[in-house]
Write a protein that holds these residues in place. Structure first.
Motif, mmCIF file in Angstrom:
data_model
loop_
_atom_site.group_PDB
_atom_site.id
_atom_site.type_symbol
_atom_site.label_atom_id
_atom_site.label_comp_id
_atom_site.label_asym_id
_atom_site.label_seq_id
_atom_site.Cartn_x
_atom_site.Cartn_y
_atom_site.Cartn_z
ATOM 1 N N TYR A 29 -33.543 22.798 -54.832
ATOM 2 C CA TYR A 29 -32.385 23.663 -55.038
ATOM 3 C C TYR A 29 -31.511 23.118 -56.161
ATOM 4 O O TYR A 29 -31.317 21.904 -56.273
ATOM 5 N N VAL A 30 -31.003 24.032 -56.973
ATOM 6 C CA VAL A 30 -29.987 23.721 -57.977
ATOM 7 C C VAL A 30 -28.893 24.771 -57.836
ATOM 8 O O VAL A 30 -29.195 25.974 -57.694
ATOM 9 N N GLY A 49 -30.918 26.534 -65.336
ATOM 10 C CA GLY A 49 -31.282 26.729 -66.726
ATOM 11 C C GLY A 49 -31.062 25.504 -67.597
ATOM 12 O O GLY A 49 -31.199 25.574 -68.820
ATOM 13 N N LYS A 50 -30.738 24.368 -66.978
ATOM 14 C CA LYS A 50 -30.475 23.137 -67.733
ATOM 15 C C LYS A 50 -31.572 22.086 -67.554
ATOM 16 O O LYS A 50 -31.419 20.956 -67.983
ATOM 17 N N ALA A 57 -33.904 21.220 -62.204
ATOM 18 C CA ALA A 57 -34.974 21.386 -61.206
ATOM 19 C C ALA A 57 -36.258 20.696 -61.663
ATOM 20 O O ALA A 57 -36.917 20.013 -60.866
ATOM 21 N N SER A 58 -36.615 20.860 -62.936
ATOM 22 C CA SER A 58 -37.821 20.187 -63.441
ATOM 23 C C SER A 58 -37.669 18.675 -63.360
ATOM 24 O O SER A 58 -38.621 17.969 -62.994
ATOM 25 N N ALA A 59 -36.489 18.172 -63.677
ATOM 26 C CA ALA A 59 -36.264 16.726 -63.615
ATOM 27 C C ALA A 59 -36.342 16.217 -62.175
ATOM 28 O O ALA A 59 -36.936 15.164 -61.920
ATOM 29 N N VAL A 60 -35.765 16.951 -61.232
ATOM 30 C CA VAL A 60 -35.867 16.562 -59.820
ATOM 31 C C VAL A 60 -37.334 16.565 -59.403
ATOM 32 O O VAL A 60 -37.812 15.622 -58.754
ATOM 33 N N ALA A 88 -41.868 30.434 -61.405
ATOM 34 C CA ALA A 88 -41.862 30.076 -62.828
ATOM 35 C C ALA A 88 -41.685 28.570 -63.014
ATOM 36 O O ALA A 88 -42.333 27.961 -63.871
ATOM 37 N N LEU A 89 -40.815 27.953 -62.224
ATOM 38 C CA LEU A 89 -40.588 26.503 -62.299
ATOM 39 C C LEU A 89 -41.883 25.747 -62.046
ATOM 40 O O LEU A 89 -42.259 24.849 -62.810
#
Length: 151
Positions: free
Chosen positions: A77-78, A84-85, A88-91, A120-121
Motif C-alpha cells: 500500500y502507498v 506515482g513516485k 511501491a516498486s521500492a518497497v 501494472a506494478l
C-alpha cells in the motif's frame, strides 16, 4: 528522501497504513471484501517494510513464508497522495531482497482484477501471472503472480 524501515506487524504505522488499505479495498471489492479479509490478517507477520518521507509513513508491504523457498507478498500500500513516485516498486524491491536474505528463491502474490494499478506494478516489476494458488484457486476476481529471485 524516502527511508525504508524493516519491522514487523506490531508496528503502529504499519497498522495505520493497513487500515487505510483495507478501507480502500472494501470500496473496490464490495461484497467480495469479507472473503479476502480472511487471508489478510496481520497479527503474526514477521517481515514488514514501512516507507517514510519526512518521518511520515507513506507506504508499506510485507512478506510471509508460503513454503520453504517461497515468500508471499502481502499488504502492499502507498497513500494516494504519494502514488506515482516509485515508492511501491521500492518497497517491493526491499521485500524481494529480504526474501533472498531468507534463502527464498521466489515471491508469489495475489491481487484483484479490480486493482489495475497493482497489476501494472507487478507486471512492471517482472512478475508473471501464474495459476491461482491455495485459497484463490477458482476465484474469478483474483490474479496471482510469481517472480523468481536471482541471488
Amino acid at each position: 528522501m524516502i527511508i525504508y524501515k524493516r519491522t514487523d506487524s506490531r508496528d503502529e504505522n504499519f497498522k495505520i497504513l493497513v487500515n487505510a488499505l483495507d478501507n480502500e479495498l472494501a470500496d473496490r471489492d464490495g461484497a467480495d471484501h469479507s472473503f479476502y479479509a480472511l487471508f489478510n490478517k496481520i497479527d503474526t507477520i514477521k517481515h514488514v517494510i514501512v516507507a517514510y518521507e519526512n518521518n511520515i509513513a507513506v507506504g508499506c508491504g510485507a512478506i510471509k513464508q508460503f513454503s520453504p523457498d517461497t515468500m508471499e507478498v502481502k499488504r502492499m500500500y502507498v497513500r494516494p497522495d504519494k502514488r506515482g513516485k516509485g515508492i511501491a516498486s521500492a518497497v517491493l524491491h526491499q521485500l524481494e531482497n529480504w526474501s533472498k536474505e531468507l534463502n527464498c528463491t521466489r515471491c508469489i502474490l495475489e491481487t484483484g482484477k479490480r486493482q489495475p494499478e497493482a497489476i501494472a506494478l507487478y507486471t512492471k516489476n517482472e512478475y508473471n501471472i501464474i495459476p491461482n494458488y491455495g485459497q484463490y484457486t477458482g476465484v474469478h476476481n483474483s490474479v496471482c503472480f510469481e517472480k523468481k529471485l536471482i541471488k
